[in-house]
Design a protein around this motif. Structure first.
Motif, mmCIF file in Angstrom:
data_model
loop_
_atom_site.group_PDB
_atom_site.id
_atom_site.type_symbol
_atom_site.label_atom_id
_atom_site.label_comp_id
_atom_site.label_asym_id
_atom_site.label_seq_id
_atom_site.Cartn_x
_atom_site.Cartn_y
_atom_site.Cartn_z
ATOM 1 N N LEU A 1 0.807 -1.211 0.000
ATOM 2 C CA LEU A 1 0.000 0.000 0.000
ATOM 3 C C LEU A 1 0.843 1.265 0.000
ATOM 4 O O LEU A 1 0.542 2.222 -0.701
ATOM 5 N N HIS B 1 -5.836 -6.702 6.100
ATOM 6 C CA HIS B 1 -4.823 -5.668 6.189
ATOM 7 C C HIS B 1 -3.770 -6.070 7.222
ATOM 8 O O HIS B 1 -4.089 -6.663 8.259
ATOM 9 N N SER B 2 -2.529 -5.765 6.931
ATOM 10 C CA SER B 2 -1.450 -6.066 7.864
ATOM 11 C C SER B 2 -1.548 -5.173 9.093
ATOM 12 O O SER B 2 -2.178 -4.105 9.056
ATOM 13 N N ASP C 1 -0.354 -1.977 8.387
ATOM 14 C CA ASP C 1 -1.161 -1.327 7.345
ATOM 15 C C ASP C 1 -0.328 -0.899 6.138
ATOM 16 O O ASP C 1 -0.687 0.026 5.426
ATOM 17 N N VAL D 1 -1.904 -5.246 1.979
ATOM 18 C CA VAL D 1 -3.159 -5.966 2.148
ATOM 19 C C VAL D 1 -3.018 -7.319 1.463
ATOM 20 O O VAL D 1 -2.347 -7.444 0.436
#
Length: 461
Positions: free
Chosen positions: A92, A145-146, A149, A152
């Protein structure tokens, strides 16, 4: 497209489970970069296929024998298709590109359900309400989501086994398009069927080929595509909104119909090289333009562009050809273009066949290779958003009516995902050797108008 739980009437879910590859490959890991061929489809809606089998089966037999056998054969088959049990990892905030990753413990979501809908109605060719089919359509698990963040994780495959008691069974397949194209997914479906029917291992010809270093990348397409795609839109697809207000219907072209279409086009344009694909697509394209024109509240201008787009398999056409078993996406973007007034006129079919054939000749058989101009494909496709666009999902090359899990050939194939776009589905006919089967999903009014025009056009030959 995400699941909307307050949507179409669902089947009664008996079990939801996760199927891992069997023990001998539990420790295996595989990471594959998403190449330019894959990145194109990163934000495309999931692809949904349904195979209905006329297999009278009681609920006890289904739960005690059929489902356990399917689970076991699926686990065995996934040994050879580990990316389908894994996920797409989508960065992301970092500059890294998305990749496919399978690690020990990853699995495929499997739903087992029972449906009381009319099996014979769903598997007919007549008009049916599109919403009805979603009782059998599996839904991809939501992205995860990790904790940091910064990426994903996107599941790539979901399956559903639906029993119609004492009538039949439906197998539903939903996959993220970025993990693989139809060639690879159909290879997996056929491999699973073979293992379920005969037991043992899949044959060598069915084993996927994973070497991404073998893929041609002129002009650094991987980076070009990622830089374009990552700015385009959010990761998660919007949910399906019910009711869809669509009906779906199946149209058949027999071998004789196809030959008459070829002969008619050749009489008008002797120099034209016609194929079953070009004449079938041209006929449907023209009939749809005419149907929409007949039902339009506001007339479309005659000079309005009409686009017909589809994908061509690149595997055998790259500078260094890839094996047919190459796993992933390997598709070229083909675009035909005409004008609304030309297509809805008396000579519309021949014009459509000619411009479709020319588009194939230019893209697929051009002297500069199938990837010539590929750096511009994402921008070309982006310009078509909001335009009058029609396309094709599937291909007659992939014969899903030959997929036997031990219950005989499928009674009906449906491409559920054409409800989400403006494509038709196209495959070999089940019952007519050399024929084609066309699936269309539209409003009831457009579908009725299309049906009448389709019959009229064939009657002119």
């Amino acid at each position: 497209m995400a699941e909307n739980p307050m949507s179409a009437a669902a089947a009664a879910v008996i079990d939801r489970c996760d199927i891992e590859p069997s023990l001998e490959s539990a420790a295996a890991e595989i990471t594959l970069p998403l190449l330019h061929f894959d990145i194109t489809w990163l934000y495309f809606h999931p692809v949904q296929r349904l195979l209905f089998y006329d297999f009278p089966c009681s609920k006890p037999l289904f739960l005690e024998t059929i489902v356990p056998q399917l689970k076991q054969s699926l686990s065995q088959t996934l040994n050879h298709f580990l990316p389908l049990a894994g996920n797409i990892v989508h960065p992301l905030n970092s500059g890294g590109r998305p990749f496919s990753r399978f690690t020990a413990g990853d699995s495929v979501s499997l739903t087992v359900a029972v449906c009381d809908k009319d099996f014979n109605h769903l598997t007919g060719n007549h008009a049916r309400v599109s919403d009805e089919f979603y009782a059998c359509v599996p839904h991809l698990p939501p992205p995860k989501h990790s904790s940091s963040d910064d990426h994903v994780v996107l599941p790539v495959l979901a399956l559903q086994i639906t029993l119609f008691p004492d009538h039949g069974v439906c197998l539903g397949f939903t996959n993220h398009h970025a993990i693989a194209d139809a060639s690879s997914i159909v290879r997996f479906i056929r491999a699973w069927a073979s293992v379920n029917r005969f037991g043992g291992e899949i044959d060598d010809k069915s084993r996927p080929y994973y070497d991404r270093t073998a893929v041609e990348d002129p002009k650094g397409l991987d980076s070009i595509y990622w830089n374009l795609i990552k700015r385009s839109r959010a990761v998660e697809s919007p949910p399906i909104s019910f009711p869809l207000n669509r009906s779906r219907r199946t149209f058949i072209l027999t071998k004789d119909d196809v030959q008459k279409l070829k002969n008619f086009a050749h009489q008008k344009r002797p120099e034209m090289n016609t194929t079953s694909f070009t004449v079938a697509c041209a006929l449907v394209w023209v009939c749809l333009v005419k149907a929409e024109a007949a039902e339009a509240a506001t007339p479309v201008a005659d000079d309005e562009p009409e686009f017909f787009c589809f994908a061509a398999d690149c595997r055998g056409r790259l500078n260094a050809p890839l094996p047919a078993a190459y796993f992933g996406n390997c598709l070229a973007f083909v675009k035909a273009e005409s004008k609304h007034g030309l297509l809805k006129g008396d000579g519309g079919f021949v014009i459509a066949a000619e411009c479709t054939g020319e588009a194939i000749q230019k893209r697929v058989y051009g002297e500069k290779g199938i990837l010539h101009g590929a750096e511009n494909w994402p921008l070309e496709f982006g310009k078509l958003i909001g335009k009058r666009l029609f396309g094709v999902a599937g291909s007659p090359r992939f014969d899903l009516y030959d997929v036997d899990y031990g219950w005989g050939r499928p009674k009906k194939f449906e491409s559920a995902s054409i409800d989400g776009d403006t494509s038709m589905s196209l495959c070999k006919s089940r019952d007519f050797e050399g024929g084609l089967e066309i699936g269309l999903s539209r409003s009831e009014k457009i579908l009725n108008a299309f049906s009448a025009i389709f019959i009229q056009e064939l009657g002119k030959l």
